[in-house]
Design an enzyme around this catalytic site. Structure first.
Site, PDB file in Angstrom:
ATOM      1  N   LYS A   1       2.540   3.124  -0.818  1.00 55.57           N
ATOM      2  CA  LYS A   1       1.290   2.774  -1.529  1.00 55.57           C
ATOM      3  C   LYS A   1       0.257   2.394  -0.485  1.00 55.57           C
ATOM      4  CE  LYS A   1      -0.180   2.416  -5.796  1.00 55.57           C
ATOM      5  NZ  LYS A   1       0.316   3.125  -6.991  1.00 55.57           N
TER       6      LYS A   1
ATOM      7  N   ASP B   1      -5.024   5.937  -7.685  1.00 55.62           N
ATOM      8  CA  ASP B   1      -4.580   4.758  -8.447  1.00 55.62           C
ATOM      9  C   ASP B   1      -5.880   4.102  -8.915  1.00 55.62           C
ATOM     10  OD1 ASP B   1      -1.949   3.076  -9.009  1.00 55.62           O
ATOM     11  OD2 ASP B   1      -3.448   1.602  -8.462  1.00 55.62           O
TER      12      ASP B   1
END
Ligand code: NDP
Ligand code: 2IT
Length: 445
Positions: A124, A164
């Site tokens: 991430k 995201d």
């Protein structure tokens, strides 16, 4: 496995990283039995190796706004685990972004990606940059500066970022352009790309569609479906949009959406016209959902509140982490909600999850429910490698099949003696076993 000792040691090493510690504890609680039954995992230090990221990269992102003023943001990439495939996971641009949040998201991503059945490790990244209110030129300059550092760290077989919160098709485009210029390669290094340059059909809808396919399977265990159900949704971003569109198509009535400013209750439900209006609202770069209640008089705006006080059959939190607490969970249960499916990552607090489990209502955790986004990213990577583009029906059918398989894995590993399906436990165990066994095969690295 000595859970408390592991957590104490981790907290000493990373004090104050609350979201990261919360996510690790939730997973390890599910794994105690499996780890105790498999002493080879303990001997190989699997848990100790799994809970620390392989590496964390932090960099400075300077950029110039439209008035010539210089700003400096922080950029990150957390490469958590690549036992089953290249690091894979989104980039989040939001002022709240810090290492704790990205480590929690990267950790969750390991198990989610494992559940998809596709070969993807967990990672991430992101920045504390706030895209709200910025011009396209400012967003482009920021994305280009971000990629000037990130491009050294990623590659189609190394680490493949995606979107995201705060990162959609526009940002992916600007980042891809800079990567391509620097690497002088047109490869599948990011997913969520535009359709004309390597993107996959259905990727924009995939997380929301996948969440609804998963919730459909959950409802199926109670011999029911979305038809005629009243549904509360939070957020109105990429995930919420996909979910609302699919629920509406399946005959469900979505009655809420939300933003950081509050929520909208529309008892008549959202239809295509209303969804299109909401898309316009978002494109105008406003950070509020309030104007909706001026446009559609059936709707009411509740400032500073969250939608969980509204009576519903099914709830889909699709905004952000820890947006649904104990009291919210009690409200939902008391109002007769039978199913909560997490479109966002970790939107329910541990206390809220306890309430759902205590009342034995259907509860699907984010790493299973929202895995359709990254699964379709995996399908985009496959198409890029094969240099072909599948049609809409084909991608949608594959996504649907993957979500059914994830549901089956949760049932296999999460069904309790009394028949209650503990989806949290099921998802954690199923996701873990594949990664742990791959780590065993590959030695201590
Ligand atoms: P978007 O940026 O498209 O939308 C985020 C939504 O949540 C917006 O409606 C936003 O409101 C709202 N929101 C953001 N922060 C807050 C906050 N602090 N309080 C209240 N509302 C907030 O992001 P996505 O839809 O992509 O992501 C939503 C969730 O889904 C996240 O948890 C993400 O990690 C998860 N997810 C996303 C996937 C994807 O493919 N995009 C895949 C799997 C999970 P506003 O815009 O008005 O600020
Ligand atoms: O949380 C997630 O799974 C995502 N933001 C999507 C990640 C991806 O690589 O598509």
């Amino acid at each position: 496995m000595n859970l408390e000792k592991i957590m104490n040691d981790l907290e000493k090493k990373h004090p104050g990283e609350v979201e990261y510690l919360q996510a690790v504890r939730e997973v390890l609680e599910s794994l105690e039995e499996v780890v105790d039954q498999n002493p080879q995992f303990e001997a190989a230090g699997i848990i100790d190796r799994l809970i620390e990221p392989d590496r964390v990269l932090t960099f400075k992102v300077p950029w110039v706004d439209d008035n010539g003023k210089v700003h400096v943001n922080l950029g990150y990439r957390v490469q958590f685990n690549n036992a089953i495939g290249p690091y894979k996971g989104g980039l989040r641009f939001h002022p709240s972004v810090n290492l704790s949040i990205l480590k929690f998201l990267g950790f969750e991503q390991i198990f989610k990606n494992s559940l998809t059945t596709l070969p993807m490790g967990g990672g991430k990244g992101g920045s504390d940059f706030d895209p709200k209110g910025k011009s396209d030129a400012e967003i482009m300059r920021f994305c280009q500066s971000f990629m000037l550092e990130l491009w050294h760290l990623i590659g189609p077989e190394t680490d493949v970022p995606a979107g995201d919160i705060g990162v959609g098709g526009k940002e992916i485009g600007f980042m891809y352009g800079m990567y391509k210029k620097l690497a002088r390669e047109h490869v599948g290094v990011l997913t969520g790309k535009g359709l004309n340059w390597g993107g996959s059909l259905i990727r924009p809808e995939a997380t929301g569609f996948g969440a609804v396919y998963f919730a459909q399977e959950m409802l199926g265990t109670k011999d029911t479906d979305f038809s005629g159900k009243t549904v509360a949704v939070s957020g109105f971003g990429n995930v919420a949009w996909g979910a609302i569109s699919k629920i509406t198509e399946l005959g469900g009535k979505v009655v809420t959406i939300s933003g950081p400013d509050g929520y909208i209750h529309d008892p008549e439900g959202f239809d295509v016209e209303k969804i299109n209006y909401l898309l316009e609202l978002r494109a105008s770069n406003q950070d509020i959902v309030k104007p909706y209640s001026y446009e559609f008089p059936s709707a009411q705006f509740f400032a500073g509140k969250r939608p969980w006080e509204v009576k519903c059959d099914v709830a889909l939190p699709c905004a952000t982490q820890n947006e649904l607490g104990k009291e919210d969970a009690e409200n939902l249960v008391n109002n007769g909600c039978m199913c909560v499916a997490e479109g966002a990552n970790m939107p329910s607090t541990p206390e809220a999850v306890d309430v759902f489990k205590k009342h034995k209502i259907l509860f699907g955790p984010g790493k299973a429910v929202n895995a359709g986004g990254v699964a379709t990213s995996g399908l985009e990577m496959t198409q890029n490698s094969m240099k072909i583009a599948w049609g809409r029906e084909e991608v949608d059918a594959r996504l649907h099949e993957i979500m059914k398989n994830i549901h089956n894995a949760c049932v296999t590993h999460g069904t309790q003696e009394d028949g209650y399906i503990d989806y949290v436990r099921g998802a954690n165990i199923a996701g873990f076993l594949k990664v742990a066994n791959a780590m065993m095969d590959q030695g201590v690295v």
